[in-house]
Scaffold this motif. Structure first.
Motif, PDB file in Angstrom:
ATOM      1  N   LEU A 177       2.192   2.981 -21.814  1.00 58.34           N
ATOM      2  CA  LEU A 177       1.905   4.414 -21.636  1.00 58.34           C
ATOM      3  C   LEU A 177       2.374   5.193 -22.858  1.00 58.34           C
ATOM      4  N   ASP A 178       1.619   6.214 -23.215  1.00 55.28           N
ATOM      5  CA  ASP A 178       2.066   7.187 -24.210  1.00 55.28           C
ATOM      6  C   ASP A 178       3.274   7.921 -23.610  1.00 55.28           C
ATOM      7  N   SER A 179       4.392   7.912 -24.317  1.00 52.25           N
ATOM      8  CA  SER A 179       5.620   8.539 -23.789  1.00 52.25           C
ATOM      9  C   SER A 179       5.405   9.981 -23.348  1.00 52.25           C
ATOM     10  N   GLN A 180       4.535  10.677 -24.066  1.00 50.90           N
ATOM     11  CA  GLN A 180       4.345  12.105 -23.756  1.00 50.90           C
ATOM     12  C   GLN A 180       3.718  12.327 -22.380  1.00 50.90           C
ATOM     13  N   VAL A 181       3.060  11.287 -21.860  1.00 47.91           N
ATOM     14  CA  VAL A 181       2.403  11.427 -20.558  1.00 47.91           C
ATOM     15  C   VAL A 181       3.433  11.381 -19.426  1.00 47.91           C
ATOM     16  N   LEU A 182       4.559  10.702 -19.688  1.00 43.83           N
ATOM     17  CA  LEU A 182       5.567  10.543 -18.636  1.00 43.83           C
ATOM     18  C   LEU A 182       6.519  11.729 -18.665  1.00 43.83           C
ATOM     19  N   LYS A 183       6.261  12.674 -17.767  1.00 40.61           N
ATOM     20  CA  LYS A 183       7.120  13.867 -17.716  1.00 40.61           C
ATOM     21  C   LYS A 183       7.980  13.767 -16.459  1.00 40.61           C
ATOM     22  N   VAL A 226       4.503   7.700 -12.815  1.00 40.86           N
ATOM     23  CA  VAL A 226       3.170   7.263 -13.252  1.00 40.86           C
ATOM     24  C   VAL A 226       3.045   5.764 -12.954  1.00 40.86           C
ATOM     25  N   THR A 232      -4.397   5.972 -27.766  1.00 43.16           N
ATOM     26  CA  THR A 232      -4.492   5.015 -26.666  1.00 43.16           C
ATOM     27  C   THR A 232      -5.894   5.041 -26.074  1.00 43.16           C
TER      28      THR A 232
END
Ligand code: FES
Ligand SMILES: [Fe+2]
Length: 357
Positions: A13-19, A23, A131
């Motif tokens: 996963l792109d780190s920025q997606v995990l807030k 996920v 990605t």
């Protein structure tokens, strides 16, 4: 111990997606939930509540725990749980090792002692991460990343000239459990008004020199440009790390990490311009990725088989047999400990096989 996809570190996963919301991700049919605690730490657990099999990724995060939305059982990053109505119980969820590197979240099973792949980037500046998903079997995606015959027809910029491709002689060599490939040919012409010219010097020879590694499957591309008259190399180089994560029999996720020698991408350079050019570069890279995605998914819709039987293979495809062998060794079978590394094999670089095996 047998070698499977689960034995390796994979970017998921792109780190920025995990807030602040969990996920769900998948590695070779293993469903994993990622969540970030209030303090910013990332954890990875099996995405299934051991109580009654609710998907934990449908839940939420409370401080350092993930909460199952069905009956509110909670689990910490180690997988240790508690049940509000059964305080004497000690439920557990399988946990995964997890880390954040190069702008992505990576996972591996806790019981695996695989090493995190290192990215050698001295002299390069990070441009960014792109990605994507291809709805196609893993091997068909790997094929697309390792052969370049499709580049004139299916790429706009990271490509050889349509005439030039006929002159390209692939140099392919197996080195231990990896494959070294060199392609060299005329850089495709790009319209003079395109800002892409800034990254791809015109009237040059493009040299793509890369290693394909298989534990996990990833490609390290080195792209250089050479003056055809003086043989002098242009100062600008691009290094791309392409990691392919098998998700299921019909889905593969791709993480592309880009680095460049251009000082413009240095953290010390003028920031607004760096951000603008980085996003332009990543947009260009993603457009290129989508061209590949369309064609690979079309192939997968036509024929999902991955065994090469009945295919009439040309000089650019010889390497596909070797990738099958190495994927099989790293992802589908074992035991790892008993495998001696194969002797380096020099594959023939020219000619067609016309083989129908
Ligand atoms: S299924 Fe998760 S708490 Fe019941
Ligand atoms: Fe491609």
């Amino acid at each position: 111990m047998t070698a499977t996809a689960k034995d390796h570190w994979h970017p998921v996963l792109d780190s920025q997606v995990l807030k602040d919301k969990p996920v769900g991700v998948k590695v070779w049919n293993s469903e994993i939930v990622l969540f970030r605690t209030a303090g910013g730490k990332v954890s990875a657990l099996e995405d299934r509540c051991p109580h009654r099999s609710m998907r934990l990724s449908k839940g939420w995060v409370e401080n350092d725990k993930i909460v199952c939305p069905y009956h509110l059982w909670k689990y910490d990053g180690e997988g240790k749980g508690q049940s509000p109505c059964n305080p004497q119980m000690k439920p557990r969820v399988q946990r995964y090792d997890v880390t954040e590197r190069y702008g992505a979240v990576w996972v591996k099973p806790a019981e695996s002692n695989a090493q995190m792949p290192e990215m050698e980037v001295e002299g390069y500046h990070y441009v960014g991460l792109d990605t994507g998903i291809m709805y196609a079997p893993f091997e068909l995606v790997v094929d697309n990343f390792i052969e370049i015959e499709h580049s004139p027809t299916n790429h706009g910029v990271f490509a050889f000239d349509a005439q030039g491709i006929t002159q390209v002689v692939p140099k392919v060599e197996t080195v231990g459990d990896s494959i070294h490939v060199i392609y060299e040919g005329d850089q495709r012409n790009i319209p003079w008004y395109s800002p892409t010219q800034y990254f791809m010097p015109q009237n040059t020879r493009l040299i793509i020199d890369f290693m394909a590694h298989f534990r996990p499957v990833h490609f390290i591309y080195n792209m250089r440009w050479q003056d055809p008259k003086t043989q002098e190399l242009k100062p600008h180089r691009i290094r791309e790390f392409a990691f392919l994560t098998p998700v299921s029999e019909e889905e593969t996720h791709i993480h592309l990490f880009f680095f460049s020698t251009l000082n413009l991408f240095s953290p010390q350079s003028f920031s607004p311009l760096r951000k603008l050019v980085s996003s332009r570069f990543l947009k260009m890279a993603h457009d290129e990725f989508n061209l590949d995605k369309n064609i690979v998914e079309e192939v997968a819709r036509t024929d999902k088989r991955t065994d090469l039987k009945g295919l009439q293979l040309g000089k650019f495809d010889r390497v596909l047999r070797e990738t099958r062998r190495l994927i099989s060794s790293a992802y589908h079978q074992g035991p790892l400990e008993q495998q001696a590394p194969p002797e380096p094999v020099q594959l023939k670089a020219t000619g067609t096989t016309g083989a129908q095996d």
